[in-house]
Write an enzyme that holds these catalytic residues in place. Structure first.
Site, PDB file in Angstrom:
ATOM      1  CB  SER A  43      41.230  43.825  33.991  1.00 28.74           C
ATOM      2  OG  SER A  43      41.380  42.563  33.380  1.00 28.74           O
ATOM      3  CG  ASN A 130      37.523  31.979  37.169  1.00 33.18           C
ATOM      4  OD1 ASN A 130      37.620  33.018  36.526  1.00 33.18           O
ATOM      5  ND2 ASN A 130      36.368  31.350  37.335  1.00 33.18           N
ATOM      6  CG  HIS A 176      52.346  62.163  78.281  1.00 32.15           C
ATOM      7  ND1 HIS A 176      51.091  61.610  78.310  1.00 32.15           N
ATOM      8  CD2 HIS A 176      53.086  61.461  79.180  1.00 32.15           C
ATOM      9  CE1 HIS A 176      51.059  60.629  79.210  1.00 32.15           C
ATOM     10  NE2 HIS A 176      52.267  60.509  79.747  1.00 32.15           N
ATOM     11  CB  SER A 297      58.115  78.371  50.269  1.00 34.69           C
ATOM     12  OG  SER A 297      57.090  79.322  50.008  1.00 34.69           O
ATOM     13  CD  GLU A 310      56.150  68.467  54.981  1.00 32.26           C
ATOM     14  OE1 GLU A 310      55.075  69.074  54.988  1.00 32.26           O
ATOM     15  OE2 GLU A 310      57.195  68.955  54.524  1.00 32.26           O
ATOM     16  CE  LYS A 345      43.866  40.791  38.267  1.00 29.05           C
ATOM     17  NZ  LYS A 345      42.562  40.793  38.994  1.00 29.05           N
TER      18      LYS A 345
HETATM   19  N1  ARG Z   1      40.412  39.771  34.372  1.00 31.19           N
HETATM   20  C1  ARG Z   1      39.878  38.839  35.290  1.00 31.19           C
HETATM   21  C2  ARG Z   1      40.282  39.189  36.719  1.00 31.19           C
HETATM   22  O1  ARG Z   1      41.121  40.000  36.864  1.00 31.19           O
HETATM   23  C3  ARG Z   1      40.364  37.472  34.964  1.00 31.19           C
HETATM   24  C4  ARG Z   1      39.453  36.387  35.410  1.00 31.19           C
HETATM   25  C5  ARG Z   1      38.196  36.472  34.652  1.00 31.19           C
HETATM   26  N2  ARG Z   1      37.367  35.340  34.831  1.00 31.19           N
HETATM   27  C6  ARG Z   1      36.116  35.329  34.449  1.00 31.19           C
HETATM   28  N3  ARG Z   1      35.455  34.263  34.660  1.00 31.19           N
HETATM   29  N4  ARG Z   1      35.554  36.365  33.901  1.00 31.19           N
HETATM   30  O2  ARG Z   1      39.774  38.680  37.686  1.00 31.19           O
END
Ligand code: ARG
Length: 484
Positions: A43, A130, A176, A297, A310, A345
């Site tokens: 990520s 976590n 309306h 345009s 828009e 995210k």
């Molecule tokens: N990159 C992970 C997320 O965005 C971080 C947490 C990952 N935890 C794990 N047990 N793999 O959620």
């Protein structure tokens, strides 16, 4: 940015990563991660954006660990100094992000150990990615909610200014999308402001549930170390630690709630956008926008298009999409953390970026709206738009409303057949519809008379609009002071 760019481009299946298992969690692994799987599960390509919040969370965690004696004071200080140096390195653009280190958390932790040695390996004591990632996202969102509320404040303020400027300007009010009764432009601007004021209070309320600390929940069950969760929460400016470790690492309802608030806000912006587009079209011709907010345009030389409203209208779609994405992401997830949550995210980041851009664009555009007052007034005086005023006039002379409605209907039919407006019929002709009609009917049938009559709290009369604008200004000033 230096380093390994493969997190952007990816690799191919079957291509092993450098031959050795991941140094951060690969203890039990016999073979290296597949290159494709490495990129697929990483990520860092998007969560690097959380680096400031990740470092702030780590500094609070290390400070707390030092205070409770899990780390020595010297270790905590080394960690904090190292993290601060890494933050500067990232801000200088010198940090080498690596897809092998998967995410922002492991990139920074690995860099810390490389920089300060043994002490760096102790930072993750009593913590997990976590609770770390849930903390980071909450810190990020809290900051962005505050920024969004600042932009929302500016837009509301611009609407109040415009309402004051155009308190006397008359345009047709629609139901309306048919001309219904005359209203003032200032009143219309304050209607938009009411919508945005509710959006702001929803964001303020959402912030309360965002501002809770998951830190200390660790992987899911808490930790055996003598941590002080209230202290790390306090250091980060959270209102309280989360009450349950399983819930703390797993739920993303705060992000969903933010997306819901953002969706309502975009729904409102799309309604404003739609009216601006309509008003700028030749059929209405009520407003003009300066050239700098429009484009032309490539084929039709005469075109001047209202692209900004828009686009804002169009961008509501992606915001609603993110709400649905987040709801679906969370639906049916068993406790506690699941990798699904990594998918939270990108929608959240795009929500924030889109909302900020749209609010900024409208904050710039609203003060630049040019009202074509004559065209608006002329349209407001068409289509027997003051028929209700005629009926109300008769009621004022003692006729029951239902009878007044009937008499007015007849007068309207007569005017339409004659190709005239009610006020164009003249006193003699009007008097034919009721013996109660006198010279003062002419004033009652004028658009100015119509709006001026609606002079009560929440009404469209210029005087009521000026009072409402003053109240709104007071509210906005109060909010500004409360935030400073
Ligand atoms: N990159 C992970 C997320 O965005 C971080 C947490 C990952 N935890 C794990 N047990 N793999 O959620």
């Amino acid at each position: 940015m230096g380093g390994d760019d493969s997190y952007k481009t990816g690799g191919k299946t079957g291509d092993k990563t450098g031959g050795k298992p991941n140094p951060l969690w690969g203890g039990r692994f016999q073979e290296a991660t597949d290159r494709f799987i490495e990129r697929f599960t990483a990520s860092v390509g998007f969560d690097a954006r959380l680096y400031r919040h990740d470092i702030a969370g780590s500094i609070a965690h290390a400070t707390m660990l030092g205070e409770v004696g899990v780390l020595t004071g010297a270790e905590a200080r080394r960690i904090i100094a190292g993290l601060e140096a890494i933050r500067e390195e990232i801000e200088r653009g010198d940090f080498a992000w690596s897809v092998e280190r998967e995410d922002v958390h492991m990139n920074i932790e690995a860099a810390l150990t490389a920089r300060i040695g043994e002490a760096g390996k102790k930072l993750h004591t009593g913590r997990s990615r976590n609770d770390q990632v849930a903390t980071d996202l909450r810190l990020y969102l809290r900051e962005e909610i505050d920024a969004l509320r600042g932009l929302l404040w500016k837009l509301q303020s611009a609407l109040v200014d415009l309402a004051e400027r155009e308190a006397d300007t008359i345009l047709p009010g629609f139901t309306h999308l048919q001309s219904a009764q005359p209203v003032t432009f200032g009143h219309h601007m304050l209607a938009w402001r009411e919508m945005l004021a509710r959006d702001d209070s929803r964001l303020a309320d959402c912030r309360k549930r965002v501002n809770i600390s998951p830190l200390g929940a660790a992987a899911l069950a808490g930790t055996g170390f003598p941590i002080d969760r209230a202290r790390s929460a306090e250091l980060l400016g959270f209102d309280a630690p989360a009450g349950n470790s399983l819930d703390a690492v797993s739920d993303r309802d705060f992000a969903i709630e933010f997306a819901a608030c953002g969706s309502l806000l975009m729904m409102h912006l799309s309604r404003m956008a739609e009216e601006l587009v309509l008003w700028m079209s030749a059929g209405f011709g009520f407003i003009d926008l300066p050239d700098r907010f429009c484009t032309g345009s490539s084929i039709m030389p005469q075109k001047k298009n209202p692209d900004v409203p828009e686009l804002v209208r169009g961008k509501s779609g992606r915001v609603f999409g993110h709400l649905l994405a987040l709801l679906t992401l969370m639906k049916s997830q068993p406790l506690a953390y699941n990798k699904d949550n990594q998918e939270d995210k990108e929608p959240v980041f795009d929500l924030v970026d889109t909302l900020k851009d749209c609010l900024f664009a409208f904050g710039e555009l609203v003060p630049a709206i040019e009202c074509k007052r004559e065209a608006m007034r002329e349209a407001a005086a068409r289509d027997c738009a003051t028929a209700t005023d005629f009926a109300d006039y008769l009621v004022g002379k003692g006729v029951a409303f239902r009878d007044a409605h009937e008499i007015t209907g007849k007068a309207v039919a007569h005017a339409l057949a004659a190709g005239k407006e009610l006020h164009e019929l003249g006193l003699d002709e009007l008097a034919g519809f009721s013996p109660l009609i006198e010279a003062d009917v002419i004033e009652a049938l004028s658009v100015e008379g119509s709006v001026a009559a609606r002079d009560h709290f929440g009404g469209t009369a210029p005087a009521a609009v000026r009072q409402a604008a003053a109240r709104a200004r007071e509210e906005l000033d109060g909010e500004k002071q409360a935030r400073e």
